[in-house]
Design a protein around this motif. Structure first.
Motif, PDB file in Angstrom:
ATOM      1  N   UNK A  27       6.621 -26.498  22.731  1.00 29.59           N
ATOM      2  CA  UNK A  27       8.006 -27.288  22.659  1.00 29.59           C
ATOM      3  C   UNK A  27       8.374 -27.831  21.394  1.00 29.59           C
ATOM      4  N   UNK A  28       9.207 -28.936  21.310  1.00 33.07           N
ATOM      5  CA  UNK A  28       9.677 -29.593  20.127  1.00 33.07           C
ATOM      6  C   UNK A  28       9.197 -31.029  20.073  1.00 33.07           C
ATOM      7  N   UNK A  29       9.310 -31.629  18.798  1.00 33.65           N
ATOM      8  CA  UNK A  29       8.693 -32.891  18.687  1.00 33.65           C
ATOM      9  C   UNK A  29       9.265 -33.950  19.573  1.00 33.65           C
ATOM     10  N   UNK A  30      10.243 -33.948  20.186  1.00 27.92           N
ATOM     11  CA  UNK A  30      11.111 -34.779  21.308  1.00 27.92           C
ATOM     12  C   UNK A  30      10.095 -34.851  22.385  1.00 27.92           C
ATOM     13  N   UNK A  31       9.709 -33.442  22.798  1.00 31.87           N
ATOM     14  CA  UNK A  31       8.790 -33.255  24.200  1.00 31.87           C
ATOM     15  C   UNK A  31       7.392 -33.992  23.682  1.00 31.87           C
TER      16      UNK A  31
END
Length: 357
Positions: A27-31
């Motif tokens: 996933x991405x860093x927000x996740x």
């Protein structure tokens, strides 16, 4: 490796799955930030998460706060281009916007994306926007647009500089950030106006240090006045003194701090005490880092340019000095900062006096 099975309960996504996603950086860093926050709320210690995933505690804090800023700015209506950009990168940049309101975060994120600013510039921008929002009235010619707030800071500092090179650098920087035409005009006036506005120095912190052992009073529990029943004696709370200021903590949750009878303390209307490390003050005190006591009179809430005040920022208490009257509530005036007594041998002073024959 630390056991992680105990804290996981009632999670929408199993803890092991969240840990695996973090371990594999899926996933991405927000996740990642949302996963770290979910695990911490479920009782996982940051050190445990680090051992399981490789995300250091400081990195967990950055992505958690950054993800919160990202969510709030999306809710406030950030541009689609900025949203897509920050969804993939920039946790360190969004972390710097934590001190701003939701709408300010969206405006700042759009501006940062347009100007391609780095984390250091984002920190400067966030501070400029926060300081601008605290002004009682907007300065002539400047708006609350992110670019104008930085331009205002440059204009203000340039006016205080006699050095032409430094003054020119600030003018050029201000012009590069200015958004409104009126802000540009204000800065351009400095190209022909070379008068210098004296800098108003920040006041000195009201720092005291305990010097004599007699200045360390003791607080004693009062049983009452005779005749007394045994139940009065049995209801007496146990007392614990916590050094270096002999803070008194009873068997209840409330704690008390004895203070010397200095005039500044007796003149205070509603004094309250706050503990801090000396390097956490607006201007860190010289010498080694030590615990200090900040005494705030919460009855004094009227601005004074020669004092520091306690304010609320993003849900936290903070000391701040305002060169001009702010438009935010002042929670109290700092009347004293007390440093502990220097004791070279704490055990020695507990021994009775010995007289040589």
């Amino acid at each position: 490796m630390t056991d992680t099975s105990e804290p996981s309960s009632n999670l929408p996504i199993p803890a092991e799955e969240l840990l695996r996603k973090l371990r594999r950086k899926e996933g991405n860093w927000v996740e990642w930030g949302q996963a770290c926050q979910t695990l911490q709320k479920a009782g996982y210690n940051p050190q445990t998460i680090f051992e399981e995933t490789g995300f250091e505690p400081i990195q967990q804090n950055q992505v958690i706060v950054g993800a919160q800023v990202y969510t709030s700015m999306v809710n406030a209506g950030v541009s689609e281009a900025a949203r897509a950009h920050f969804q993939q990168r920039g946790s360190d940049i969004l972390y710097e916007l934590r001190i701003l309101t939701q709408s300010e975060r969206a405006a700042a994120a759009n501006f940062i994306f347009e100007k391609k600013l780095d984390a250091d510039a984002a920190r400067e921008l966030a501070k400029a926007m926060k300081d601008f929002s605290r002004l009682a009235s907007p300065p002539e010619g400047f708006t609350n647009h992110p670019g104008d707030t930085v331009a205002y800071q440059c204009w203000k500092f340039a006016k205080q500089k006699a050095d032409l090179q430094e003054r020119s650098r600030l003018i050029a920087k201000g012009l590069s950030f200015a958004h409104s035409q009126t802000a540009r005009q204000q800065i351009e006036k400095l190209l022909t106006d070379f008068s210098v506005t004296p800098t108003r120095p920040a006041p000195r912190l009201p720092v005291y240090r305990l010097e004599e052992a007699e200045q360390l009073p003791r607080i004693l529990p009062v049983v009452g006045k005779l005749p007394l029943e045994i139940s009065d004696w049995q209801a007496l709370p146990t007392i614990e003194e916590i050094p270096p200021f002999q803070i008194v903590k009873a068997s209840t949750n409330q704690a008390w701090l004895p203070m010397p009878g200095w005039q500044v303390i007796y003149n205070a209307l509603e004094p309250v005490a706050i503990l801090s490390d000396s390097n956490q003050l607006p201007y860190p005190l010289p010498g080694k880092i030590e615990e200090v006591v900040i005494v705030v009179d919460r009855a004094q809430q009227e601005w004074d340019a020669n004092s520091y005040f306690l304010i609320e920022q993003s849900g936290y208490l903070q000391l701040h000095w305002f060169e001009e009257a702010p438009n935010i509530p002042l929670l109290g005036r700092v009347i004293l900062i007390m440093r502990p007594k220097k004791i070279f041998d704490e055990e020695y002073i507990k021994e009775p006096w010995q007289i040589d024959e």
